[in-house]
Scaffold this motif. Structure first.
Motif, short mmCIF file in Angstrom:
data_model
loop_
_atom_site.label_atom_id
_atom_site.label_comp_id
_atom_site.label_asym_id
_atom_site.label_seq_id
_atom_site.Cartn_x
_atom_site.Cartn_y
_atom_site.Cartn_z
N ILE A 82 15.00 -7.69 28.21
CA ILE A 82 15.67 -7.23 26.99
C ILE A 82 15.52 -5.71 26.91
N VAL A 83 16.65 -5.03 26.82
CA VAL A 83 16.62 -3.57 26.74
C VAL A 83 17.02 -3.18 25.32
N MET A 84 16.89 -1.90 25.00
CA MET A 84 17.05 -1.47 23.61
C MET A 84 18.15 -0.42 23.49
N GLY A 85 19.13 -0.69 22.62
CA GLY A 85 20.23 0.27 22.44
C GLY A 85 21.01 -0.05 21.19
N LYS A 86 22.19 0.54 21.12
CA LYS A 86 23.02 0.42 19.91
C LYS A 86 23.39 -1.03 19.61
N GLY A 87 23.48 -1.84 20.68
CA GLY A 87 23.88 -3.24 20.49
C GLY A 87 22.71 -4.17 20.17
N SER A 88 21.50 -3.62 20.08
CA SER A 88 20.32 -4.49 19.87
C SER A 88 20.32 -5.15 18.50
N GLY A 89 19.58 -6.23 18.38
CA GLY A 89 19.44 -6.94 17.10
C GLY A 89 17.97 -7.06 16.73
N ILE A 90 17.72 -7.77 15.65
CA ILE A 90 16.38 -7.81 15.09
C ILE A 90 15.38 -8.50 16.04
N ASP A 91 15.86 -9.52 16.77
CA ASP A 91 14.94 -10.19 17.70
C ASP A 91 14.47 -9.23 18.79
N SER A 92 15.40 -8.40 19.28
CA SER A 92 15.02 -7.44 20.34
C SER A 92 13.93 -6.52 19.82
N VAL A 93 14.14 -6.01 18.61
CA VAL A 93 13.18 -5.05 18.05
C VAL A 93 11.81 -5.73 17.85
N ASN A 94 11.84 -6.95 17.31
CA ASN A 94 10.56 -7.64 17.10
C ASN A 94 9.82 -7.88 18.42
N ILE A 95 10.57 -8.22 19.45
CA ILE A 95 9.93 -8.46 20.76
C ILE A 95 9.31 -7.17 21.28
N TRP A 96 10.04 -6.08 21.17
CA TRP A 96 9.50 -4.80 21.66
C TRP A 96 8.30 -4.33 20.81
N LEU A 97 8.41 -4.56 19.50
CA LEU A 97 7.27 -4.16 18.63
C LEU A 97 6.04 -4.98 18.98
N GLN A 98 6.25 -6.28 19.20
CA GLN A 98 5.12 -7.13 19.59
C GLN A 98 4.48 -6.64 20.88
#
Ligand SMILES: CC(=O)SCCNC(=O)CCNC(=O)[C@H](O)C(C)(C)COP(=O)(O)OP(=O)(O)OC[C@H]1O[C@@H](n2cnc3c(N)ncnc32)[C@H](O)[C@@H]1OP(=O)(O)O
Ligand SMILES: O=C(O)CCC(=O)C(=O)O
Length: 409
Positions: free
Chosen positions: A347-363
């Motif tokens: 999972i990469v991070m960019g303009k198309g990301s959603g809340i699950d992506s952010v939570n995974i990266w924060l974790q």
């Protein structure tokens, strides 16, 4: 065949590919072979230059992937090509080694000198190309074909006759001429050549069927990609019993290139139930090697081997991946990454990301945040990505998250 061949451990394609009604006219040969032309037609892509050592390295990698035959080059092009072919022959890598030659006795002599098993022998075959581009009389093309193919055969070479621009010739007329070359000269196989990539998939079947009716020799498909049809055309020709497909790694080649091997191999295996014996886990490493040595830019979304295929930016897909996990990865990828030698999905991070992506990266960063804070980070990610027109690295994400959440970096 498996009861559900469209859904295996490594892939999940449309079940309709295997519907009785859909497959009833497909007649694949028992053994389909890859004749790789990366070192000859692939190198004809403008600006692609392989040194002798690079050609040997690519030949080794092709052999490791299980390619059946390698067209190692055209000896007359340069001393380096000549030496590369000789060395590839000498190394006895496994695949049959062929050379490419014009229908000239002198070219055939050069091929013989390299020690190859066979030779692909080219001659223009459409009246318009013979008259306009070569400025020959047709009889010259026929006579030189007869003389040189016979010479090749008499000197122990297997001959694949290669009529340039066959797909734009008057078909019956061209087959008559080829039949004559076969009778008075020699050919072990004929290539169905679509030099300018101008054949359509339905015509590819017709082409193969008509030639097969008249010529009792092995048929080989050599198709170009000018309209992006090379893969479909090759599969349609194979479905008519054509036994050999001419392909290049990544589809490199003259103009828009040749049929890409990795795409046909994976389509045959997953959509047609035809495993032709290539080690598909070698496809991405092979493509990466050829890309590096050829110095060509390959789109990140290139089918099968593109570098971005298993990167997930879209938030909705990231949620699918979170829910499916690696176990059920073929819910969101038609082919599992390891089946083609790709790195695992990420999972990469960019303009198309959603809340699950952010939570995974924060974790991953060990940051526990509230839903509202996660949403704040997501909005900041989108703004950052849009402003900088790029995805975020892990470091950029960490700094951004800490900044917008008011924590010390
Ligand atoms: C559709 C395509 O893919 S076209 C791309 C073809 N591939 C290449 O061109 C590979 C790179 N090419 C080269 O390195 C060089 O062009 C070479 C070594 C192949 C040829 O060298 P050149 O200097 O261009 O030509 P050269 O003078 O040696 O040969 C030309 C002769 O070959 C003859 N010839 C050309 N094609 C053929 C053929 N298929 N069969 C028989 N004779 C042929 C020509 O009629 C000409 O004969 P002539 O001298 O009697 O008039
Ligand atoms: O003319 C040549 O040397 C190569 C021809 C070829 O590869 C083709 O016709 O597709």
């Amino acid at each position: 065949m498996a009861t559900e061949p469209w859904k295996a451990k490594d892939w999940f394609v449309s079940p309709w590919n295997y519907a009785d009604e859909a497959v009833k006219d497909l007649n694949f040969a028992k053994q389909i072979k890859v004749h790789d032309v990366t070192l000859r037609d692939g190198e004809q892509q403008t600006g692609v230059i392989f040194s002798k050592d690079e050609k040997i390295r690519i030949a080794e990698a092709l052999a490791e992937a299980g390619v059946h035959r390698i067209e190692a080059g055209m000896p007359v092009v340069s001393a380096s090509d000549n030496e590369a072919i000789k060395e590839i022959v000498k190394r006895n890598l496994g695949p049959e080694i062929f050379a490419f030659a014009r229908c000239m006795v002198d070219d055939v002599k050069r091929a013989i000198d390299t020690g190859v098993k066979g030779v692909v022998m080219e001659i223009p075959s459409s009246m318009h190309l013979v008259e306009n581009a070569y400025r020959w009389k047709m009889e010259k093309a026929i006579e030189t074909s007869i003389e040189s193919t016979r010479y090749a055969h008499d000197n122990g070479l297997e001959v694949v006759f290669f009529p340039i621009d066959f797909s734009r010739a008057e078909l019956k007329w061209a087959i008559d001429l080829i039949e004559r070359v076969g009778k008075e000269g020699h050919m072990d196989a004929v290539a169905l050549v679509d030099t300018f990539g101008v054949l359509s998939p339905h015509a590819a079947r017709y082409f193969a069927r008509e030639v097969k009716k008249r010529l009792n020799v092995r048929l080989e498909a050599h198709f170009h990609q000018d309209f992006g049809m090379g893969v479909a055309n090759t599969i349609m020709a194979l479905a008519e019993g054509v036994e050999v497909m001419h392909t290049t790694v990544l589809g490199i080649g003259e103009r828009s290139g040749n049929t890409p091997m990795e795409e046909v191999v994976m389509a045959l295996k997953t959509m047609y139930g035809q495993d032709i014996g290539i080690d598909t886990t070698k496809l991405t490493p092979l493509a990466n090697l050829v890309q590096r040595l050829a110095g060509v830019q390959v789109p990140s979304n290139k089918a099968i081997v593109g570098s971005g295929l298993y990167q997930i930016e879209s938030g909705i897909i990231a949620s699918w991946f979170k829910n499916c996990g690696e176990q059920m990865a073929t819910e969101l990828f038609p082919i599992r990454w390891d089946a083609v030698g790709q790195p695992p999905a990420d999972i990469v991070m960019g303009k198309g990301s959603g809340i699950d992506s952010v939570n995974i990266w924060l974790q991953d960063l060990g940051m526990q945040v509230s839903d509202d804070d996660a949403m704040t980070v997501l909005q900041a990610v989108k703004a950052y990505s849009l402003k900088n027109k790029k995805m975020l690295s892990k470091g950029e994400f960490r700094d951004l998250a800490k900044r917008v959440l008011g924590k010390a970096a």
